[in-house]
Scaffold this active site. Structure first.
Site, PDB file in Angstrom:
ATOM      1  CD  GLU A 166      -2.834  -0.898   2.554  1.00  0.00           C
ATOM      2  OE1 GLU A 166      -3.836  -1.620   2.627  1.00  0.00           O
ATOM      3  OE2 GLU A 166      -2.512  -0.079   3.446  1.00  0.00           O
ATOM      4  CB  CYS A 167       0.648   4.340   0.156  1.00  0.00           C
ATOM      5  SG  CYS A 167       0.868   6.118  -0.119  1.00  0.00           S
ATOM      6  CB  ALA A 168       5.235   3.627   1.873  1.00  0.00           C
ATOM      7  CB  SER A 180      -3.102  -0.107  -4.898  1.00  0.00           C
ATOM      8  OG  SER A 180      -4.029   0.941  -4.784  1.00  0.00           O
TER       9      SER A 180
END
Length: 452
Positions: A333-335, A429
């Protein structure tokens, strides 16, 4: 029934000192020997890190947008089990919720779901008698039970007397008056406060200073009396234990350390409850994945701050690429998405994704009602979930549509192009998910780890 004394710390708007007061209260009551349970309204990951330092137990989030309002009471009961007091820090202003959805997701919404009294923190630095109008307006606007006010950034004894007299005019008790104090300030960065895990020794000192400030400035007995006025909650505590855990105890590694500080406590609990042996890996220090790793979960954080160090850890980058190559499940996720890219600000990353990431001055922020476009370890295509975005980076290409037939985009939502990367063994994502909203995703991941 759950009978936990509880209080919600709210404010008229962001910047009034909610985190200062909530963290200070947690630390002050812990110093008194009380077992305190910390909570944060909304999707914020950073404030719970400071709460955790103050309370000595995980800071947790209560987000009705992400998990549904029916889970707020059960999650609260789970996170506060065995404690003497729960302190819930609000988000933004008291009545600020999801854009276009009234007070849904707001501090007032959660206070109502918990049947909890509210204490309003007011930055009084530039106010006198007008504070009475502000407090009266917040007390009369909605249905929350406003039990009192804590005045923040008070300038002098005379200023405090004016403010107290004004609040008395509208019948609202003043439970504390805090003077300006630089020693308790935490440094900020492009997404808010610097996480406590990145400055642990300094953060511990700040939390200690907050405890002293709050103890000297706030009537702790009065706050505790407010919290004890909350009635019992007719809820059953949430449990992370799956009804049919996966056998074999497959090892699931979760990225941690200063570069990856964004994680809901329930994620690791759900993985363990689904049958996994959960082990933490720090990409800034560890040069290999834990022995026997069968799956990897990488949450959010600040890899952009540590790009050079992450890039220098080539052995771990190669180990992650090898895990992906042999088809063991990875969720990012993200990072985590940035770390899996080929590069981040031109620094080599893991190279699992045929994509490049970079910092940008533009803040992307908000809830997303998303539909899965491609089968992944978490969801089948067509599944629907509400998640949250919060970043100042971009990834090019934006999605895995260019990777077909090997994979595709992870998500779609209204008003945006498809986003993220997904294959049957990988999902990466920008979308943050709260796994308590669908505990089945943890079991699906563990089952895949056990059989892949």
């Amino acid at each position: 029934m759950v009978s936990i004394p509880r209080v919600v710390i709210a404010a008229p708007a962001s910047g009034h000192g909610k985190t200062t007061v909530a963290t200070g209260l947690l630390a002050a009551f812990a110093a008194r020997g009380l077992k305190v349970a910390p909570f944060k309204v909304g999707p914020d990951y950073i404030d719970p890190g400071y709460h955790s330092l103050a309370a000595g137990r995980p800071g947790r989030n209560l987000d009705p947008v992400m998990v549904g309002e029916e889970l707020i009471g059960p999650l609260f009961a789970h996170g506060s089990a065995g404690t003497d007091l729960a302190v819930v820090e609000g988000v933004m202003g008291l009545y600020d919720g999801r854009t276009g959805a009234g007070d849904t997701g707001s501090t007032a919404h959660v206070a109502g779901l918990l049947d909890a009294p509210v204490i309003l923190v007011v930055d009084a630095a530039a106010q006198g008698r007008s504070v009475a109008a502000l407090v009266h307006g917040f007390r009369s606007f909605g249905s929350v039970r406003l039990a009192g006010v804590i005045l923040n950034r008070v300038g002098s004894d005379r200023h405090e007397a004016i403010l107290r007299e004004a609040c008395e005019e509208v019948g609202t008790p003043v439970l504390g008056a805090m003077r300006r104090a630089d020693a308790v300030a935490a440094p900020s960065r492009h997404l808010g406060l610097v996480p406590a895990a990145e400055r642990r020794s300094e953060a511990l000192a700040s939390v200690s200073a907050l405890a002293s400030l709050v103890t000297a400035s706030v009537d702790l007995d009065a706050v505790l009396a407010v919290a004890r006025s909350a009635p019992s909650l007719p809820v059953t505590p949430w449990t992370p234990i799956a009804p049919d855990p996966v056998p074999g105890r497959p090892i699931v590694a979760i990225a941690g350390g200063p570069a990856f500080t964004f994680a809901y406590a329930e994620t690791a609990e759900l993985l363990a409850g689904a049958g996994a042996e959960v082990v933490t890996v720090d990409p800034l220090r560890d040069e290999k994945l834990p022995d026997g790793t069968r799956a990897l979960v990488v949450g959010g954080g600040f890899p952009e701050v540590y790009a050079a160090e992450l890039s220098a850890n080539e052995p771990l980058r190669l180990a992650v690429a090898s895990l992906a190559a042999v088809g063991l499940p990875i969720v990012a996720e993200c990072a985590g998405l940035l770390w899996l890219c080929r590069t981040l600000d031109d620094a080599p990353m893991c190279g699992v994704l045929d994509a490049d990431a970079a910092m940008t001055p533009t803040l992307t922020l908000g809830y997303r009602d998303a539909v899965a476009l491609t089968d992944s370890p978490l969801y089948r295509a067509g599944s629907r979930i509400t998640g949250h975005e919060f970043h100042r980076t971009t990834v090019h290409p934006r999605s895995g549509l260019l990777l077909e037939p090997a994979g595709g985009a992870a998500w779609a939502w209204r008003g945006a192009d498809p986003e993220g990367f997904a294959t049957p063994t990988l999902q990466a994502s920008y979308l943050h998910l709260h796994w308590a909203a669908d505990p089945g995703i943890a079991r699906r991941l563990v089952a895949q780890a056990a059989t892949a």
